[in-house]
Write an enzyme that holds these catalytic residues in place. Structure first.
Site, PDB file in Angstrom:
ATOM      1  N   SER A 179     -32.556 -42.917  -9.629  1.00  0.00           N
ATOM      2  CA  SER A 179     -33.534 -42.726  -8.451  1.00  0.00           C
ATOM      3  C   SER A 179     -34.794 -43.566  -8.506  1.00  0.00           C
ATOM      4  CB  SER A 179     -33.848 -41.006  -8.528  1.00  0.00           C
ATOM      5  OG  SER A 179     -34.660 -40.940  -9.911  1.00  0.00           O
ATOM      6  N   HIS A 212     -35.837 -48.407 -16.433  1.00  0.00           N
ATOM      7  CA  HIS A 212     -36.482 -47.691 -17.383  1.00  0.00           C
ATOM      8  C   HIS A 212     -35.421 -47.203 -18.437  1.00  0.00           C
ATOM      9  CE1 HIS A 212     -35.442 -45.256 -13.763  1.00  0.00           C
ATOM     10  NE2 HIS A 212     -35.221 -44.394 -14.658  1.00  0.00           N
ATOM     11  N   HIS A 236     -34.542 -43.849 -20.525  1.00  0.00           N
ATOM     12  CA  HIS A 236     -35.222 -42.424 -20.752  1.00  0.00           C
ATOM     13  C   HIS A 236     -34.784 -42.140 -22.404  1.00  0.00           C
ATOM     14  CE1 HIS A 236     -34.476 -40.788 -16.462  1.00  0.00           C
ATOM     15  NE2 HIS A 236     -33.823 -41.735 -16.566  1.00  0.00           N
TER      16      HIS A 236
HETATM   17  P1  AMP Z   1     -33.655 -42.297 -12.790  1.00  0.00           P
HETATM   18  O1  AMP Z   1     -33.109 -41.074 -12.146  1.00  0.00           O
HETATM   19  O2  AMP Z   1     -32.837 -42.462 -14.230  1.00  0.00           O
HETATM   20  O3  AMP Z   1     -33.928 -43.172 -12.007  1.00  0.00           O
HETATM   21  O4  AMP Z   1     -35.055 -41.511 -13.359  1.00  0.00           O
HETATM   22  C1  AMP Z   1     -36.126 -41.752 -12.800  1.00  0.00           C
HETATM   23  C2  AMP Z   1     -37.164 -40.782 -13.605  1.00  0.00           C
HETATM   24  O5  AMP Z   1     -38.448 -41.108 -13.231  1.00  0.00           O
HETATM   25  C3  AMP Z   1     -36.666 -39.225 -13.236  1.00  0.00           C
HETATM   26  O6  AMP Z   1     -36.590 -38.440 -14.512  1.00  0.00           O
HETATM   27  C4  AMP Z   1     -38.071 -38.717 -12.656  1.00  0.00           C
HETATM   28  O7  AMP Z   1     -38.483 -37.385 -12.870  1.00  0.00           O
HETATM   29  C5  AMP Z   1     -39.164 -39.786 -13.269  1.00  0.00           C
HETATM   30  N1  AMP Z   1     -40.145 -39.937 -12.381  1.00  0.00           N
HETATM   31  C6  AMP Z   1     -40.491 -40.177 -11.086  1.00  0.00           C
HETATM   32  N2  AMP Z   1     -41.359 -40.308 -10.563  1.00  0.00           N
HETATM   33  C7  AMP Z   1     -42.307 -40.234 -11.841  1.00  0.00           C
HETATM   34  C8  AMP Z   1     -43.817 -40.131 -11.939  1.00  0.00           C
HETATM   35  N3  AMP Z   1     -44.717 -40.402 -10.942  1.00  0.00           N
HETATM   36  N4  AMP Z   1     -44.149 -40.020 -13.462  1.00  0.00           N
HETATM   37  C9  AMP Z   1     -43.209 -39.865 -14.435  1.00  0.00           C
HETATM   38  N5  AMP Z   1     -41.838 -39.778 -14.009  1.00  0.00           N
HETATM   39  C10 AMP Z   1     -41.544 -40.000 -12.975  1.00  0.00           C
END
Ligand code: AMP
Length: 114
Positions: free
Chosen positions: A95, A100, A102
């Site tokens: 998303s 990144h 996790h």
């Molecule tokens: P992904 O779906 O693998 O791209 O993970 C993106 C992650 O970023 C999700 O778990 C979101 O909750 C997290 N996320 C999005 N915006 C922020 C933010 N401003 N600070 C911290 N985490 C975020």
């Protein structure tokens, strides 16, 4: 990069609960945690996903994992274990289009990966 949330965090333009930062990498708590501990480790350079891994040095790519392991230890996850995941692209439900990792732990997880 303009309009990238993780670039904005790396540049200090939007707040995050930072756990680690150096010249290459930043780590902060996920804003919507899916486990008691949910941390994101990301390169400061804008790279969309692992599809662009060649844009990063081996040093930075290795550091992402090293920092994740270091934080897992500091956050008390070493003994019980944890999961490290990087979603890449549409089928993986990525998303945020900035690479990144996790780091998820603090509860038992299922054996399935998806
Ligand atoms: P992904 O779906 O693998 O791209 O993970 C993106 C992650 O970023 C999700 O778990 C979101 O909750 C997290 N996320 C999005 N915006 C922020 C933010 N401003 N600070 C911290 N985490 C975020």
């Amino acid at each position: 990069m303009t309009d990238c949330v993780f670039c904005s965090i790396a540049e200090g333009k939007i707040p995050a609960k930072k756990l680690y930062e150096d010249e290459d990498v930043i780590a902060f708590y996920d804003v919507a945690p899916q486990a008691p501990i949910h941390v994101l480790v990301t390169p400061k350079a804008h790279v969309v996903s692992l599809n662009q891994a060649d844009s990063l040095s081996d040093h930075v790519l290795a550091k992402l994992l090293r920092v994740a392991a270091q934080l897992a230890s500091e956050l008390g996850l070493k003994e019980r274990g944890y999961r490290v995941v990087s979603n890449c692209g549409v089928d993986a439900c990525q998303s945020v289009p900035h690479l990144h990792i996790h780091l998820v732990g603090g509860r038992a997880m299922g054996a399935e990966l998806a």
